[in-house]
Write a protein that holds these residues in place. Sequence first.
Motif, PDB file in Angstrom:
ATOM      1  N   UNK A   3       0.510  -1.010   0.042  1.00  0.00           N
ATOM      2  CA  UNK A   3      -0.006  -0.201   0.340  1.00  0.00           C
ATOM      3  C   UNK A   3       0.831   1.117  -0.099  1.00  0.00           C
ATOM      4  N   UNK A   4       2.428   1.012   0.397  1.00  0.00           N
ATOM      5  CA  UNK A   4       3.281   2.243  -0.040  1.00  0.00           C
ATOM      6  C   UNK A   4       4.227   2.250  -1.021  1.00  0.00           C
ATOM      7  N   UNK A   5       3.935   3.072  -1.570  1.00  0.00           N
ATOM      8  CA  UNK A   5       4.572   3.499  -2.689  1.00  0.00           C
ATOM      9  C   UNK A   5       5.934   3.935  -2.046  1.00  0.00           C
ATOM     10  N   UNK A   6       7.282   2.717  -2.224  1.00  0.00           N
ATOM     11  CA  UNK A   6       8.711   3.770  -2.974  1.00  0.00           C
ATOM     12  C   UNK A   6       9.387   2.738  -2.685  1.00  0.00           C
ATOM     13  N   UNK A   7      10.785   2.952  -2.553  1.00  0.00           N
ATOM     14  CA  UNK A   7      11.827   2.487  -2.737  1.00  0.00           C
ATOM     15  C   UNK A   7      13.003   1.240  -1.053  1.00  0.00           C
ATOM     16  N   UNK A   8      13.423   0.278  -1.362  1.00  0.00           N
ATOM     17  CA  UNK A   8      14.230  -0.119  -0.868  1.00  0.00           C
ATOM     18  C   UNK A   8      15.579   0.181  -0.907  1.00  0.00           C
ATOM     19  N   UNK A   9      16.117   1.192   0.156  1.00  0.00           N
ATOM     20  CA  UNK A   9      17.589   1.046   0.408  1.00  0.00           C
ATOM     21  C   UNK A   9      18.344   0.999   1.122  1.00  0.00           C
ATOM     22  N   UNK A  10      19.688   0.576   1.025  1.00  0.00           N
ATOM     23  CA  UNK A  10      20.615   0.206   2.299  1.00  0.00           C
ATOM     24  C   UNK A  10      21.332   2.307   2.708  1.00  0.00           C
ATOM     25  N   UNK A  11      21.242   2.205   3.807  1.00  0.00           N
ATOM     26  CA  UNK A  11      21.587   3.808   4.122  1.00  0.00           C
ATOM     27  C   UNK A  11      22.485   3.126   5.721  1.00  0.00           C
ATOM     28  N   UNK A  12      23.949   3.230   5.331  1.00  0.00           N
ATOM     29  CA  UNK A  12      24.513   2.658   6.430  1.00  0.00           C
ATOM     30  C   UNK A  12      24.395   1.502   6.560  1.00  0.00           C
ATOM     31  N   UNK A  13      24.056   0.853   5.979  1.00  0.00           N
ATOM     32  CA  UNK A  13      23.834  -1.345   6.862  1.00  0.00           C
ATOM     33  C   UNK A  13      22.204  -1.065   7.044  1.00  0.00           C
ATOM     34  N   UNK A  14      21.656   0.061   6.962  1.00  0.00           N
ATOM     35  CA  UNK A  14      20.316  -0.567   7.456  1.00  0.00           C
ATOM     36  C   UNK A  14      19.208  -0.279   6.180  1.00  0.00           C
ATOM     37  N   UNK A  15      18.216  -1.429   6.428  1.00  0.00           N
ATOM     38  CA  UNK A  15      17.151  -1.125   5.070  1.00  0.00           C
ATOM     39  C   UNK A  15      16.495   0.175   5.809  1.00  0.00           C
ATOM     40  N   UNK A  16      16.497   0.316   5.102  1.00  0.00           N
ATOM     41  CA  UNK A  16      14.557   1.799   4.456  1.00  0.00           C
ATOM     42  C   UNK A  16      13.876   1.752   3.787  1.00  0.00           C
ATOM     43  N   UNK A  17      13.138   1.599   4.191  1.00  0.00           N
ATOM     44  CA  UNK A  17      11.752   1.712   3.416  1.00  0.00           C
ATOM     45  C   UNK A  17      11.667   3.353   3.178  1.00  0.00           C
ATOM     46  N   UNK A  18      11.846   3.715   2.430  1.00  0.00           N
ATOM     47  CA  UNK A  18      11.556   5.196   1.483  1.00  0.00           C
ATOM     48  C   UNK A  18      10.811   5.612   0.867  1.00  0.00           C
ATOM     49  N   UNK A  19       9.591   5.860   1.409  1.00  0.00           N
ATOM     50  CA  UNK A  19       8.188   6.350   1.119  1.00  0.00           C
ATOM     51  C   UNK A  19       7.964   8.085   0.043  1.00  0.00           C
ATOM     52  N   UNK A  20       7.319   7.502  -0.522  1.00  0.00           N
ATOM     53  CA  UNK A  20       7.349   8.585  -1.354  1.00  0.00           C
ATOM     54  C   UNK A  20       6.048   9.476  -0.432  1.00  0.00           C
ATOM     55  N   UNK A  21       6.423  10.914  -1.412  1.00  0.00           N
ATOM     56  CA  UNK A  21       5.034  11.786  -0.602  1.00  0.00           C
ATOM     57  C   UNK A  21       3.473  11.820  -0.967  1.00  0.00           C
ATOM     58  N   UNK A  22       3.638  11.052  -1.568  1.00  0.00           N
ATOM     59  CA  UNK A  22       1.842  10.545  -1.935  1.00  0.00           C
ATOM     60  C   UNK A  22       2.232   9.495  -1.361  1.00  0.00           C
ATOM     61  N   UNK A  23       0.372   9.681  -1.263  1.00  0.00           N
ATOM     62  CA  UNK A  23       0.072   8.001  -0.632  1.00  0.00           C
ATOM     63  C   UNK A  23      -0.239   8.293   0.535  1.00  0.00           C
ATOM     64  N   UNK A  24      -1.337   7.139   1.391  1.00  0.00           N
ATOM     65  CA  UNK A  24      -1.533   6.610   2.482  1.00  0.00           C
ATOM     66  C   UNK A  24      -1.050   7.754   3.366  1.00  0.00           C
ATOM     67  N   UNK A  25      -2.366   8.859   3.939  1.00  0.00           N
ATOM     68  CA  UNK A  25      -1.779   8.882   5.591  1.00  0.00           C
ATOM     69  C   UNK A  25      -1.746   8.137   6.966  1.00  0.00           C
ATOM     70  N   UNK A  26      -0.456   8.571   7.258  1.00  0.00           N
ATOM     71  CA  UNK A  26      -0.472   7.857   8.644  1.00  0.00           C
ATOM     72  C   UNK A  26      -1.280   8.937   9.983  1.00  0.00           C
TER      73      UNK A  26
END
Length: 124
Positions: A3-26
Amino acid sequence: MTTTPGTLEDLHGVRVLRCTPDGPLLDGEQAALDLIGDAMGYDAELVALPVERVADEFFRLKSGVAGAVMQKFVNYRVRLAVVGDLSRHLAESSALRDFVHETNQGSHIWFLADEDALAARLRP
């Protein structure tokens, strides 16, 4: 189903789901569970969520939304970083300023000004 548009990124050894600004509100527990499910689907340790994706009710502490959302992330051991300019919300509430300050002292939920602050936070 994601449900969350985003990309997976490795940032300093941490797997980060980087969500896009458009998408469902938290905006509550179900939205938190959806984000957590997406993070688990990506095998991400941390969700980086733009502040634009966080409902205004979250920042009104009396609503209880922030507490409920944060409890879900802690229970499922997925970290959350709200990334972006919080100044409008912080100007409206000293309690929120204190809450953000205290939360940022921990290792699980962060409120960060920008992507550089996230990278710095995750740097070993």
